[in-house]
Design an enzyme around this catalytic site. Structure first.
Site, PDB file in Angstrom:
ATOM      1  N   GLU A  80       0.832  -1.201   0.000  1.00 32.67           N
ATOM      2  CA  GLU A  80       0.000   0.000   0.000  1.00 32.67           C
ATOM      3  C   GLU A  80       0.869   1.255   0.000  1.00 32.67           C
ATOM      4  OE1 GLU A  80      -3.110   0.048  -0.423  1.00 32.67           O
ATOM      5  OE2 GLU A  80      -3.604  -2.058  -0.100  1.00 32.67           O
ATOM      6  N   CYS A 142      -7.306  -2.434   8.045  1.00 32.69           N
ATOM      7  CA  CYS A 142      -5.926  -2.446   7.534  1.00 32.69           C
ATOM      8  C   CYS A 142      -5.389  -1.028   7.464  1.00 32.69           C
ATOM      9  CB  CYS A 142      -5.883  -3.127   6.171  1.00 32.69           C
ATOM     10  SG  CYS A 142      -6.291  -4.877   6.323  1.00 32.69           S
ATOM     11  N   HIS A 166      -1.230  -5.741   1.360  1.00 31.74           N
ATOM     12  CA  HIS A 166      -2.397  -6.618   1.208  1.00 31.74           C
ATOM     13  C   HIS A 166      -2.009  -7.840   0.380  1.00 31.74           C
ATOM     14  CE1 HIS A 166      -5.537  -3.534   2.449  1.00 31.74           C
ATOM     15  NE2 HIS A 166      -5.980  -4.652   2.991  1.00 31.74           N
TER      16      HIS A 166
HETATM   17  N1  PCA Z   1      -8.146  -7.251   5.799  1.00 33.96           N
HETATM   18  C1  PCA Z   1      -9.054  -6.195   6.183  1.00 33.96           C
HETATM   19  C2  PCA Z   1      -9.076  -6.204   7.678  1.00 33.96           C
HETATM   20  C3  PCA Z   1      -8.402  -7.466   8.089  1.00 33.96           C
HETATM   21  C4  PCA Z   1      -7.772  -7.980   6.872  1.00 33.96           C
HETATM   22  O1  PCA Z   1      -7.014  -8.961   6.806  1.00 33.96           O
HETATM   23  C5  PCA Z   1      -8.789  -4.855   5.514  1.00 33.96           C
HETATM   24  O2  PCA Z   1      -8.332  -4.853   4.358  1.00 33.96           O
HETATM   25  O3  PCA Z   1      -9.035  -3.808   6.100  1.00 33.96           O
END
Ligand code: PCA
Length: 200
Positions: A80, A142, A166
């Site tokens: 990100e 996240c 992610h």
């Molecule tokens: N993904 C979510 C919250 C927990 C996770 O593994 C997110 O992208 O916010």
């Protein structure tokens, strides 16, 4: 040896498995590149997850922080670029639902990742693993964790690589999902995270 705090999340919403759990469990305690890995699992809870990650940060005093989250539906590993000062969206695992809510009333609007995100993406692609930079971590847990840790590091005046990545669904998760999800094997997910840590 330097320490790297690696965090993952428990399952949430319609996802009965969170592949970040397995990655963190597998890499906890191992040595990768210059780093010894301290793995910590975080709850999908707006109140508790910042407390847990800050506790781990102060306990381990890491030299780098990578937080992992599931992005069900993405087919690449996606470091990100930015965390924004906003919480909004679906309820968390304790049922709390936030709307247009700042993470820190006095905090800046956003923080850029201090991970070398372009280098991480290039390293994965050189190794035949699909990757791209993501320009939004959303407004759910996240993003909340990414903002929280970058804010804390900034306030403490330290300059260490930290950020959020992610990852796609695992095959096990895709097999359980009602909607069709692109998926990776657990071993490829682990390998991708290792390669990124080696590239730091
Ligand atoms: N993904 C979510 C919250 C927990 C996770 O593994 C997110 O992208 O916010």
């Amino acid at each position: 040896m330097k320490k790297l705090l690696l965090t993952g999340f428990e399952p949430f919403l319609e996802f009965p498995i969170n592949p970040t759990e397995k990655v963190v469990e597998a890499l906890n305690g191992t040595k990768i590149g210059d780093y010894e890995i301290k793995g910590v699992l975080l709850p999908v809870d707006f109140k508790e997850s910042p407390v847990k990650i800050l506790e781990a940060y102060h306990e381990h005093q890491p030299d780098a922080v990578i937080s992992l989250g599931l992005a069900g539906g993405r087919n690449s590993i996606t470091p990100e670029r930015i965390a924004i000062n906003c919480r909004d969206g679906e309820p968390d695992n304790s049922g709390a639902r936030l709307e247009d809510s700042p993470i820190d009333e006095e905090g800046p609007d956003g923080y850029f990742s201090t991970l070398p995100i372009r280098k991480l993406v290039n390293r994965l692609k050189e190794n035949g693993l699909p990757a791209e930079i993501s320009n939004t971590a959303g407004t759910y847990l996240c993003n909340n964790v990414m903002y929280t840790i970058l804010h804390e590091i900034k306030k403490s005046g330290r300059e260490i690589p930290a950020g959020f990545i992610h990852i796609p669904a695992s095959h096990q998760l895709a097999a359980k999902s009602k909607r069709s999800l692109p998926s990776w094997s657990d071993s490829d997910l682990q390998d991708a995270v290792k390669k990124m840590i080696e590239a730091l």
